[in-house]
Write a protein that holds these residues in place. Structure first.
Motif, PDB file in Angstrom:
ATOM      1  N   HIS A  54     -25.865  -0.703  -6.379  1.00 46.17           N
ATOM      2  CA  HIS A  54     -25.979   0.103  -5.159  1.00 46.17           C
ATOM      3  C   HIS A  54     -27.466   0.333  -4.966  1.00 46.17           C
ATOM      4  O   HIS A  54     -28.064   1.181  -5.629  1.00 46.17           O
ATOM      5  CB  HIS A  54     -25.217   1.417  -5.351  1.00 46.17           C
ATOM      6  CG  HIS A  54     -25.162   2.260  -4.122  1.00 46.17           C
ATOM      7  ND1 HIS A  54     -25.094   3.632  -4.161  1.00 46.17           N
ATOM      8  CD2 HIS A  54     -25.159   1.928  -2.807  1.00 46.17           C
ATOM      9  CE1 HIS A  54     -25.041   4.110  -2.928  1.00 46.17           C
ATOM     10  NE2 HIS A  54     -25.089   3.095  -2.097  1.00 46.17           N
ATOM     11  N   THR A  55     -28.093  -0.431  -4.070  1.00 38.16           N
ATOM     12  CA  THR A  55     -29.550  -0.430  -3.997  1.00 38.16           C
ATOM     13  C   THR A  55     -30.037  -0.812  -2.610  1.00 38.16           C
ATOM     14  O   THR A  55     -29.254  -1.281  -1.766  1.00 38.16           O
ATOM     15  CB  THR A  55     -30.128  -1.417  -5.046  1.00 38.16           C
ATOM     16  OG1 THR A  55     -31.551  -1.357  -5.029  1.00 38.16           O
ATOM     17  CG2 THR A  55     -29.685  -2.839  -4.750  1.00 38.16           C
ATOM     18  N   SER A  56     -31.306  -0.620  -2.382  1.00 39.23           N
ATOM     19  CA  SER A  56     -31.951  -1.079  -1.145  1.00 39.23           C
ATOM     20  C   SER A  56     -32.834  -2.289  -1.403  1.00 39.23           C
ATOM     21  O   SER A  56     -33.278  -2.944  -0.460  1.00 39.23           O
ATOM     22  CB  SER A  56     -32.795   0.053  -0.539  1.00 39.23           C
ATOM     23  OG  SER A  56     -31.992   1.163  -0.201  1.00 39.23           O
ATOM     24  N   LEU A 103     -25.967  15.542  -1.435  1.00 41.01           N
ATOM     25  CA  LEU A 103     -26.043  14.203  -0.863  1.00 41.01           C
ATOM     26  C   LEU A 103     -25.209  13.280  -1.744  1.00 41.01           C
ATOM     27  O   LEU A 103     -25.414  13.219  -2.965  1.00 41.01           O
ATOM     28  CB  LEU A 103     -27.495  13.720  -0.822  1.00 41.01           C
ATOM     29  CG  LEU A 103     -28.423  14.447   0.148  1.00 41.01           C
ATOM     30  CD1 LEU A 103     -29.867  14.002  -0.064  1.00 41.01           C
ATOM     31  CD2 LEU A 103     -27.999  14.204   1.593  1.00 41.01           C
ATOM     32  N   LEU A 104     -24.265  12.565  -1.123  1.00 38.04           N
ATOM     33  CA  LEU A 104     -23.391  11.655  -1.855  1.00 38.04           C
ATOM     34  C   LEU A 104     -23.363  10.299  -1.165  1.00 38.04           C
ATOM     35  O   LEU A 104     -23.456  10.223   0.066  1.00 38.04           O
ATOM     36  CB  LEU A 104     -21.967  12.204  -1.925  1.00 38.04           C
ATOM     37  CG  LEU A 104     -21.733  13.509  -2.685  1.00 38.04           C
ATOM     38  CD1 LEU A 104     -20.265  13.919  -2.571  1.00 38.04           C
ATOM     39  CD2 LEU A 104     -22.120  13.355  -4.148  1.00 38.04           C
ATOM     40  N   PRO A 105     -23.189   9.216  -1.933  1.00 43.18           N
ATOM     41  CA  PRO A 105     -22.981   7.916  -1.292  1.00 43.18           C
ATOM     42  C   PRO A 105     -21.651   7.926  -0.547  1.00 43.18           C
ATOM     43  O   PRO A 105     -20.699   8.599  -0.961  1.00 43.18           O
ATOM     44  CB  PRO A 105     -22.967   6.940  -2.470  1.00 43.18           C
ATOM     45  CG  PRO A 105     -22.647   7.772  -3.668  1.00 43.18           C
ATOM     46  CD  PRO A 105     -23.200   9.125  -3.414  1.00 43.18           C
ATOM     47  N   ASP A 106     -21.581   7.185   0.552  1.00 44.67           N
ATOM     48  CA  ASP A 106     -20.379   7.231   1.378  1.00 44.67           C
ATOM     49  C   ASP A 106     -19.114   6.839   0.621  1.00 44.67           C
ATOM     50  O   ASP A 106     -18.045   7.413   0.833  1.00 44.67           O
ATOM     51  CB  ASP A 106     -20.535   6.371   2.637  1.00 44.67           C
ATOM     52  CG  ASP A 106     -20.922   4.926   2.326  1.00 44.67           C
ATOM     53  OD1 ASP A 106     -21.105   4.573   1.137  1.00 44.67           O
ATOM     54  OD2 ASP A 106     -21.058   4.147   3.288  1.00 44.67           O
ATOM     55  N   PHE A 107     -19.224   5.873  -0.320  1.00 44.38           N
ATOM     56  CA  PHE A 107     -18.018   5.455  -1.033  1.00 44.38           C
ATOM     57  C   PHE A 107     -17.464   6.565  -1.907  1.00 44.38           C
ATOM     58  O   PHE A 107     -16.286   6.567  -2.257  1.00 44.38           O
ATOM     59  CB  PHE A 107     -18.288   4.202  -1.883  1.00 44.38           C
ATOM     60  CG  PHE A 107     -19.298   4.380  -2.989  1.00 44.38           C
ATOM     61  CD1 PHE A 107     -18.945   4.974  -4.193  1.00 44.38           C
ATOM     62  CD2 PHE A 107     -20.590   3.930  -2.831  1.00 44.38           C
ATOM     63  CE1 PHE A 107     -19.878   5.132  -5.215  1.00 44.38           C
ATOM     64  CE2 PHE A 107     -21.530   4.077  -3.846  1.00 44.38           C
ATOM     65  CZ  PHE A 107     -21.172   4.675  -5.041  1.00 44.38           C
ATOM     66  N   PRO A 162     -22.376  -2.648   3.573  1.00 41.55           N
ATOM     67  CA  PRO A 162     -23.434  -1.654   3.770  1.00 41.55           C
ATOM     68  C   PRO A 162     -23.008  -0.312   3.191  1.00 41.55           C
ATOM     69  O   PRO A 162     -21.824  -0.071   2.924  1.00 41.55           O
ATOM     70  CB  PRO A 162     -23.571  -1.594   5.292  1.00 41.55           C
ATOM     71  CG  PRO A 162     -22.223  -1.996   5.799  1.00 41.55           C
ATOM     72  CD  PRO A 162     -21.703  -3.007   4.820  1.00 41.55           C
ATOM     73  N   SER A 163     -23.968   0.570   2.995  1.00 45.11           N
ATOM     74  CA  SER A 163     -23.676   1.894   2.463  1.00 45.11           C
ATOM     75  C   SER A 163     -24.658   2.892   3.061  1.00 45.11           C
ATOM     76  O   SER A 163     -25.774   2.541   3.418  1.00 45.11           O
ATOM     77  CB  SER A 163     -23.791   1.885   0.931  1.00 45.11           C
ATOM     78  OG  SER A 163     -23.511   3.162   0.391  1.00 45.11           O
ATOM     79  N   LYS A 164     -24.236   4.126   3.175  1.00 46.88           N
ATOM     80  CA  LYS A 164     -25.124   5.170   3.654  1.00 46.88           C
ATOM     81  C   LYS A 164     -24.897   6.440   2.843  1.00 46.88           C
ATOM     82  O   LYS A 164     -23.879   6.582   2.147  1.00 46.88           O
ATOM     83  CB  LYS A 164     -24.907   5.437   5.144  1.00 46.88           C
ATOM     84  CG  LYS A 164     -23.496   5.840   5.522  1.00 46.88           C
ATOM     85  CD  LYS A 164     -23.375   5.974   7.035  1.00 46.88           C
ATOM     86  CE  LYS A 164     -21.951   6.364   7.439  1.00 46.88           C
ATOM     87  NZ  LYS A 164     -21.830   6.492   8.919  1.00 46.88           N
ATOM     88  N   THR A 165     -25.837   7.350   2.947  1.00 50.18           N
ATOM     89  CA  THR A 165     -25.775   8.615   2.222  1.00 50.18           C
ATOM     90  C   THR A 165     -25.310   9.715   3.165  1.00 50.18           C
ATOM     91  O   THR A 165     -25.775   9.806   4.301  1.00 50.18           O
ATOM     92  CB  THR A 165     -27.150   8.973   1.646  1.00 50.18           C
ATOM     93  OG1 THR A 165     -27.579   7.915   0.769  1.00 50.18           O
ATOM     94  CG2 THR A 165     -27.097  10.274   0.860  1.00 50.18           C
ATOM     95  N   ASP A 218     -28.916   1.307   0.406  1.00 46.39           N
ATOM     96  CA  ASP A 218     -28.320   1.112   1.730  1.00 46.39           C
ATOM     97  C   ASP A 218     -27.286  -0.007   1.756  1.00 46.39           C
ATOM     98  O   ASP A 218     -26.777  -0.368   2.810  1.00 46.39           O
ATOM     99  CB  ASP A 218     -29.405   0.848   2.780  1.00 46.39           C
ATOM    100  CG  ASP A 218     -30.225  -0.404   2.485  1.00 46.39           C
ATOM    101  OD1 ASP A 218     -29.824  -1.202   1.614  1.00 46.39           O
ATOM    102  OD2 ASP A 218     -31.278  -0.586   3.128  1.00 46.39           O
ATOM    103  N   ALA A 219     -26.979  -0.555   0.569  1.00 43.14           N
ATOM    104  CA  ALA A 219     -25.937  -1.590   0.500  1.00 43.14           C
ATOM    105  C   ALA A 219     -25.454  -1.737  -0.937  1.00 43.14           C
ATOM    106  O   ALA A 219     -26.127  -1.322  -1.888  1.00 43.14           O
ATOM    107  CB  ALA A 219     -26.459  -2.921   1.021  1.00 43.14           C
TER     108      ALA A 219
END
Length: 307
Positions: A151-153, A247-251, A166-169, A277-278
């Motif tokens: 889980h990184t940018s 703040l948590l990752p969306d997953f 993709p992922s967001k916080t 971000d992904a």
């Protein structure tokens, strides 16, 4: 080639190659699936046959001598060609097979990766998956992993990376907490809230936000709180218990937000430099990718897209 007894020394040289990559007898033994003593014995036999020291040993480290490095350099390409040739032949089978060693972060692995593996193994029973869940960033080559889920940018340029999703916080809090302390309307309001943060030793307790629609007007918000952890599941549990804002990752948060157990705060602001971000699948560069690994990566991509 000179023989050791009746057995050519090809396997001994291959184990020396493995030792050079692993960096220690313990790691090489793990990669080869043998004991540490067996690796040490093979190297000693190879040195005896060669008549020269190949490995310099100290109490804390193992490194190859100039002769050892030369032997590895001259034989590495040949062993890589043999491995690729065998993998090509194995891929001619009707179904993928073999063992995949995978590493993934604890929370991401438990919440998103492990739930997908059962269906993959049902479809491909000849594949064996060994997965290590750890927040320690393992060296894939040294520790013998075929694949890392990250889980990184940013992905290392020396590796091949497949973007899985993709992922967001998300900034979240429980309704009960907001009922007691009020709902923040702008980033600066967080200064009066109990902020539960991800533990990153050495970094200042600051959250950075930027408008979701444009990357300008960044806001750096000093925060304080009575709990921090290096695991998003631990933070989520405290937030669900109404202990503060996090703040948590969306997953990690999306199901609780959808169910109303958590509230998504400041949706027009994007938290920066917290989580990646992904989600990526990463492996060391190699021109050949085993069929089982290719199919597993595609399976993860499809499963995470649906989830």
């Amino acid at each position: 080639m000179k023989e050791h007894g009746k057995e050519p020394l090809w396997s001994h040289i291959y184990w020396l190659n493995a030792l050079s990559v692993a960096g220690s007898y313990t790691a090489a033994a793990r990669h080869l699936g043998v004991s540490k003593a067996a690796v040490s014995l093979r190297i000693a036999e190879l040195e005896q046959a060669a008549g020269v020291t190949l490995v310099s040993r100290t109490t804390r480290s193992v490194r190859l001598t100039e002769a050892g490095e030369s032997l590895v350099k001259q034989t590495r390409h040949g062993f890589e060609s043999i491995e690729q040739g065998f993998s090509n032949v194995r891929d001619l089978a009707d179904s993928p097979s073999g063992t995949l060693r995978v590493t993934a972060p604890m929370a991401l692995g438990r919440q998103k990766i492990i739930p997908t593996i059962g269906t993959f193994l049902m479809k491909h029973p000849e594949v064996r998956i060994e997965i290590e869940l750890s927040d320690h960033l393992s060296s894939l080559a040294r520790e013998g992993f075929d694949l890392a889920i990250r889980h990184t940018s940013n992905v290392p340029e020396t590796h091949v990376a497949w973007r899985l999703r993709p992922s967001k916080t998300l900034l979240v809090a429980a309704p009960a907490y907001l009922a007691r302390h009020g709902t923040p309307r702008r980033p600066e309001d967080l200064g009066s809230h109990n902020c539960l943060s991800y533990l990153r030793p050495g970094l200042p307790p600051v959250w950075i936000f930027e408008p979701a629609q444009r990357k300008r007007d960044k806001r750096s918000v000093p925060i304080h709180g009575n709990f921090c952890a290096n695991n998003s599941e631990a933070l989520r549990e405290l937030v669900l218990a109404g202990q503060g804002v996090a703040l948590l990752p969306d997953f990690s948060a999306e199901q609780d937000v959808a169910a109303g157990r958590l509230c998504h705060l400041l949706p027009s602001w994007k938290p920066a430099s917290v989580f990646g971000d992904a989600i990526y699948a990463i492996r060391p560069y190699n021109a050949y990718v085993p069929r089982a690994l290719r199919m597993f990566v595609q399976h993860l991509k499809d499963a995470l897209a649906q989830g």
